[in-house]
Design a protein around this motif. Structure first.
Motif, PDB file in Angstrom:
ATOM      1  N   ALA A   1     108.011  20.252  17.127  1.00  0.00           N
ATOM      2  CA  ALA A   1     107.092  19.203  17.593  1.00  0.00           C
ATOM      3  C   ALA A   1     106.611  19.488  19.015  1.00  0.00           C
ATOM      4  O   ALA A   1     105.429  19.279  19.339  1.00  0.00           O
ATOM      5  N   LEU A   2     107.503  19.989  19.830  1.00  0.00           N
ATOM      6  CA  LEU A   2     107.109  20.340  21.204  1.00  0.00           C
ATOM      7  C   LEU A   2     106.035  21.430  21.176  1.00  0.00           C
ATOM      8  O   LEU A   2     104.999  21.338  21.842  1.00  0.00           O
ATOM      9  N   LEU A   3     106.272  22.435  20.338  1.00  0.00           N
ATOM     10  CA  LEU A   3     105.317  23.549  20.251  1.00  0.00           C
ATOM     11  C   LEU A   3     104.003  23.125  19.593  1.00  0.00           C
ATOM     12  O   LEU A   3     102.932  23.644  19.933  1.00  0.00           O
ATOM     13  N   VAL A   4     104.080  22.176  18.659  1.00  0.00           N
ATOM     14  CA  VAL A   4     102.851  21.651  18.033  1.00  0.00           C
ATOM     15  C   VAL A   4     101.967  21.034  19.117  1.00  0.00           C
ATOM     16  O   VAL A   4     100.770  21.317  19.212  1.00  0.00           O
ATOM     17  N   GLY A   5     102.564  20.180  19.956  1.00  0.00           N
ATOM     18  CA  GLY A   5     101.783  19.556  21.031  1.00  0.00           C
ATOM     19  C   GLY A   5     101.171  20.601  21.945  1.00  0.00           C
ATOM     20  O   GLY A   5      99.973  20.567  22.242  1.00  0.00           O
ATOM     21  N   ASP A   6     101.982  21.553  22.379  1.00  0.00           N
ATOM     22  CA  ASP A   6     101.485  22.617  23.269  1.00  0.00           C
ATOM     23  C   ASP A   6     100.317  23.359  22.612  1.00  0.00           C
ATOM     24  O   ASP A   6      99.294  23.623  23.239  1.00  0.00           O
ATOM     25  N   SER A   7     100.509  23.689  21.332  1.00  0.00           N
ATOM     26  CA  SER A   7      99.503  24.529  20.651  1.00  0.00           C
ATOM     27  C   SER A   7      98.221  23.758  20.374  1.00  0.00           C
ATOM     28  O   SER A   7      97.113  24.329  20.426  1.00  0.00           O
ATOM     29  N   LEU A   8      98.338  22.450  20.063  1.00  0.00           N
ATOM     30  CA  LEU A   8      97.123  21.645  19.836  1.00  0.00           C
ATOM     31  C   LEU A   8      96.323  21.540  21.132  1.00  0.00           C
ATOM     32  O   LEU A   8      95.095  21.615  21.130  1.00  0.00           O
ATOM     33  N   GLN A   9      97.032  21.403  22.240  1.00  0.00           N
ATOM     34  CA  GLN A   9      96.325  21.316  23.519  1.00  0.00           C
ATOM     35  C   GLN A   9      95.591  22.627  23.834  1.00  0.00           C
ATOM     36  O   GLN A   9      94.430  22.630  24.214  1.00  0.00           O
ATOM     37  N   SER A  10      96.282  23.747  23.624  1.00  0.00           N
ATOM     38  CA  SER A  10      95.636  25.043  23.888  1.00  0.00           C
ATOM     39  C   SER A  10      94.438  25.255  22.976  1.00  0.00           C
ATOM     40  O   SER A  10      93.393  25.745  23.409  1.00  0.00           O
ATOM     41  N   LEU A  11      94.611  24.872  21.709  1.00  0.00           N
ATOM     42  CA  LEU A  11      93.500  25.050  20.759  1.00  0.00           C
ATOM     43  C   LEU A  11      92.284  24.231  21.190  1.00  0.00           C
ATOM     44  O   LEU A  11      91.138  24.695  21.083  1.00  0.00           O
ATOM     45  N   ALA A  12      92.527  23.026  21.698  1.00  0.00           N
ATOM     46  CA  ALA A  12      91.408  22.177  22.139  1.00  0.00           C
ATOM     47  C   ALA A  12      90.599  22.895  23.214  1.00  0.00           C
ATOM     48  O   ALA A  12      89.355  22.972  23.138  1.00  0.00           O
ATOM     49  N   PHE A  13      91.276  23.460  24.192  1.00  0.00           N
ATOM     50  CA  PHE A  13      90.539  24.141  25.278  1.00  0.00           C
ATOM     51  C   PHE A  13      89.881  25.428  24.775  1.00  0.00           C
ATOM     52  O   PHE A  13      88.781  25.775  25.212  1.00  0.00           O
ATOM     53  N   GLU A  14      90.533  26.104  23.843  1.00  0.00           N
ATOM     54  CA  GLU A  14      89.920  27.320  23.284  1.00  0.00           C
ATOM     55  C   GLU A  14      88.591  26.969  22.601  1.00  0.00           C
ATOM     56  O   GLU A  14      87.575  27.635  22.804  1.00  0.00           O
ATOM     57  N   LEU A  15      88.601  25.897  21.798  1.00  0.00           N
ATOM     58  CA  LEU A  15      87.371  25.515  21.080  1.00  0.00           C
ATOM     59  C   LEU A  15      86.275  25.091  22.051  1.00  0.00           C
ATOM     60  O   LEU A  15      85.104  25.422  21.880  1.00  0.00           O
ATOM     61  N   LEU A  16      86.666  24.346  23.079  1.00  0.00           N
ATOM     62  CA  LEU A  16      85.667  23.872  24.047  1.00  0.00           C
ATOM     63  C   LEU A  16      85.062  25.048  24.809  1.00  0.00           C
ATOM     64  O   LEU A  16      83.881  25.034  25.155  1.00  0.00           O
ATOM     65  N   ALA A  17      85.859  26.061  25.073  1.00  0.00           N
ATOM     66  CA  ALA A  17      85.360  27.230  25.803  1.00  0.00           C
ATOM     67  C   ALA A  17      84.545  28.158  24.898  1.00  0.00           C
ATOM     68  O   ALA A  17      83.686  28.904  25.374  1.00  0.00           O
ATOM     69  N   ARG A  18      84.802  28.107  23.581  1.00  0.00           N
ATOM     70  CA  ARG A  18      84.201  29.064  22.644  1.00  0.00           C
ATOM     71  C   ARG A  18      82.802  28.653  22.191  1.00  0.00           C
ATOM     72  O   ARG A  18      81.920  29.485  22.007  1.00  0.00           O
ATOM     73  N   GLU A  19      82.582  27.357  21.992  1.00  0.00           N
ATOM     74  CA  GLU A  19      81.298  26.886  21.465  1.00  0.00           C
ATOM     75  C   GLU A  19      80.177  27.122  22.487  1.00  0.00           C
ATOM     76  O   GLU A  19      80.413  27.114  23.692  1.00  0.00           O
ATOM     77  N   ASP A  20      78.953  27.307  21.994  1.00  0.00           N
ATOM     78  CA  ASP A  20      77.811  27.451  22.901  1.00  0.00           C
ATOM     79  C   ASP A  20      77.245  26.066  23.204  1.00  0.00           C
ATOM     80  O   ASP A  20      76.688  25.404  22.326  1.00  0.00           O
ATOM     81  N   PHE A  21      77.413  25.608  24.443  1.00  0.00           N
ATOM     82  CA  PHE A  21      76.889  24.295  24.830  1.00  0.00           C
ATOM     83  C   PHE A  21      75.647  24.425  25.717  1.00  0.00           C
ATOM     84  O   PHE A  21      75.322  23.517  26.471  1.00  0.00           O
ATOM     85  N   GLY A  22      74.990  25.583  25.658  1.00  0.00           N
ATOM     86  CA  GLY A  22      73.806  25.771  26.508  1.00  0.00           C
ATOM     87  C   GLY A  22      74.252  26.331  27.842  1.00  0.00           C
ATOM     88  O   GLY A  22      74.932  27.345  27.883  1.00  0.00           O
ATOM     89  N   ALA A  23      73.906  25.654  28.929  1.00  0.00           N
ATOM     90  CA  ALA A  23      74.203  26.178  30.268  1.00  0.00           C
ATOM     91  C   ALA A  23      75.707  26.277  30.495  1.00  0.00           C
ATOM     92  O   ALA A  23      76.457  25.361  30.163  1.00  0.00           O
ATOM     93  N   SER A  24      76.141  27.418  31.089  1.00  0.00           N
ATOM     94  CA  SER A  24      77.584  27.600  31.314  1.00  0.00           C
ATOM     95  C   SER A  24      78.103  26.629  32.369  1.00  0.00           C
ATOM     96  O   SER A  24      79.269  26.238  32.340  1.00  0.00           O
ATOM     97  N   SER A  25      77.235  26.211  33.311  1.00  0.00           N
ATOM     98  CA  SER A  25      77.698  25.245  34.328  1.00  0.00           C
ATOM     99  C   SER A  25      78.071  23.925  33.656  1.00  0.00           C
ATOM    100  O   SER A  25      79.046  23.272  34.006  1.00  0.00           O
ATOM    101  N   ARG A  26      77.299  23.556  32.637  1.00  0.00           N
ATOM    102  CA  ARG A  26      77.603  22.315  31.915  1.00  0.00           C
ATOM    103  C   ARG A  26      78.934  22.464  31.154  1.00  0.00           C
ATOM    104  O   ARG A  26      79.757  21.570  31.119  1.00  0.00           O
ATOM    105  N   GLN A  27      79.104  23.638  30.548  1.00  0.00           N
ATOM    106  CA  GLN A  27      80.332  23.862  29.784  1.00  0.00           C
ATOM    107  C   GLN A  27      81.562  23.804  30.694  1.00  0.00           C
ATOM    108  O   GLN A  27      82.587  23.234  30.327  1.00  0.00           O
ATOM    109  N   LEU A  28      81.417  24.370  31.897  1.00  0.00           N
ATOM    110  CA  LEU A  28      82.536  24.310  32.844  1.00  0.00           C
ATOM    111  C   LEU A  28      82.830  22.862  33.230  1.00  0.00           C
ATOM    112  O   LEU A  28      83.978  22.463  33.374  1.00  0.00           O
TER     113      LEU A  28
END
Ligand code: GRG
Length: 307
Positions: A123-150
């Motif tokens: 369960a501890l690792l599930v929480g850690d991994s879900l959090q990392s996955l969230a940031f990976e997805l947010l960084a991976r998608e194309d949201f247009g301007a990189s300043s906006r994505q940051l």
């Protein structure tokens, strides 16, 4: 390259319950696609991540992201990602919150909690991994301007960390058996529950065209009021609804001697506060006229929810 779909192209005339179901289905499909396959190594961890995330939940934060995206004509593909990202952070927080070292609960969304179904370390690792996955997805998608994505990554990090949800959880743990006054209670909930709800709204809006400064300020005011409203209603439900209806242990806060709006104000004044917050949240949406209708409907859904 495919043309981006603006979600409300047909959805604007859809009745609210239908719209809600269609967003929930989209988010479910996106999460199912983005989570690691259950059979991929390490299988037990990946199965537990899917067990936790794909088993129900109202998906309030994804709905808020989609509704806020309607204000800025945001493409559906981007909304699917930010909606899933906030749900992954929310799911992580629930898994960690249920651990014996925190709220020590055995029931979540009508099923055994993650550490009961699997084990504490998983369960501890599930929480850690879900959090990392969230940031990976947010960084991976194309949201247009990189300043906006940051800006989006920074916003989510701030909302999740020690100045947001984790910080609110820390205050919550310290406040057991203590009497908090109303501003102290409000601060705790603004961080613990409100920060991620605010992030869901702002991230949804950031998926589309820019808002004017007064519009952005109004949306931020709305998000803060809606977050607090969600929590006041949650406190009321904790002492008025049954475990079967909630899908989690009812009466937990009182049993754990946690300060809540009901313990501070009593049930009637807590209900009045919820009604005031609803009015304030709706007033913040006036600037958007009919573009804000989904957020209006969602405010009522949050106010009237039964679980
Ligand atoms: C462990 C870092 C860390 C944070 C935990 C959010 C939180 C902080 C704990 C959740 C405990 C809790 C019951 C808070 C009250 C409000 C809340 C977040 C309720 C659950 O959210 P819903 O009702 O749940 O949106 P579903 O299951 O519908 O997704």
């Amino acid at each position: 390259m495919s043309t981006p779909t603006v979600f409300p192209s047909t959805a604007r005339n859809q009745p609210f319950p239908e719209w809600m179901r269609s967003v929930q289905a989209r988010v479910q499909a996106t999460l199912a696609r983005c989570l690691p396959p259950a059979e991929s190594i390490p299988g037990r961890l990946h199965q537990a991540m899917r067990y936790t995330t794909l088993n129900g939940g109202k998906r309030v934060r994804p709905l808020l992201a989609f509704a806020a995206g309607e204000l800025t004509a945001a493409p559906a593909e981007r909304l699917e990602i930010v909606a899933s990202v906030v749900e992954l952070i929310h799911s992580y927080s629930l898994v960690h919150d249920d651990l014996p070292c925190m709220d020590d609960d055995v029931l979540r969304r009508g099923r055994p909690t993650c550490h009961v179904e699997y084990d504490e370390a998983t369960a501890l690792l599930v929480g850690d991994s879900l959090q990392s996955l969230a940031f990976e997805l947010l960084a991976r998608e194309d949201f247009g301007a990189s300043s906006r994505q940051l800006e989006m990554v920074r916003l989510l990090a701030r909302a999740s960390g020690s100045c947001g949800m984790a910080g609110g959880q820390s205050i919550d743990l310290e406040s057991v058996g203590r009497n908090l006054n109303q501003p102290e209670l409000e601060l705790m909930h603004a961080l613990k529950t409100g920060a991620l709800i605010r992030a869901a709204v702002l991230l949804g809006a950031l998926c589309g065209s820019a808002l004017s400064v007064p519009e952005r300020e109004s949306l931020d005011r709305f998000a803060k009021r809606a977050g607090l409203l969600f929590q006041v209603v949650d406190d009321i439900l904790d002492c008025t609804a049954s475990t079967a209806t909630l899908g989690k242990t009812a009466g937990k806060d009182a049993a754990a001697e946690k300060p809540t709006y009901v313990s501070l104000l009593g049930i009637e004044r807590a209900r009045e506060l919820a009604a005031d917050l609803r009015t304030q949240a709706l007033a913040s949406l006036a600037i958007f006229t009919e573009r804000g209708q989904r957020l209006v409907d969602l405010t009522d859904f949050i106010t009237q929810r039964k679980f």
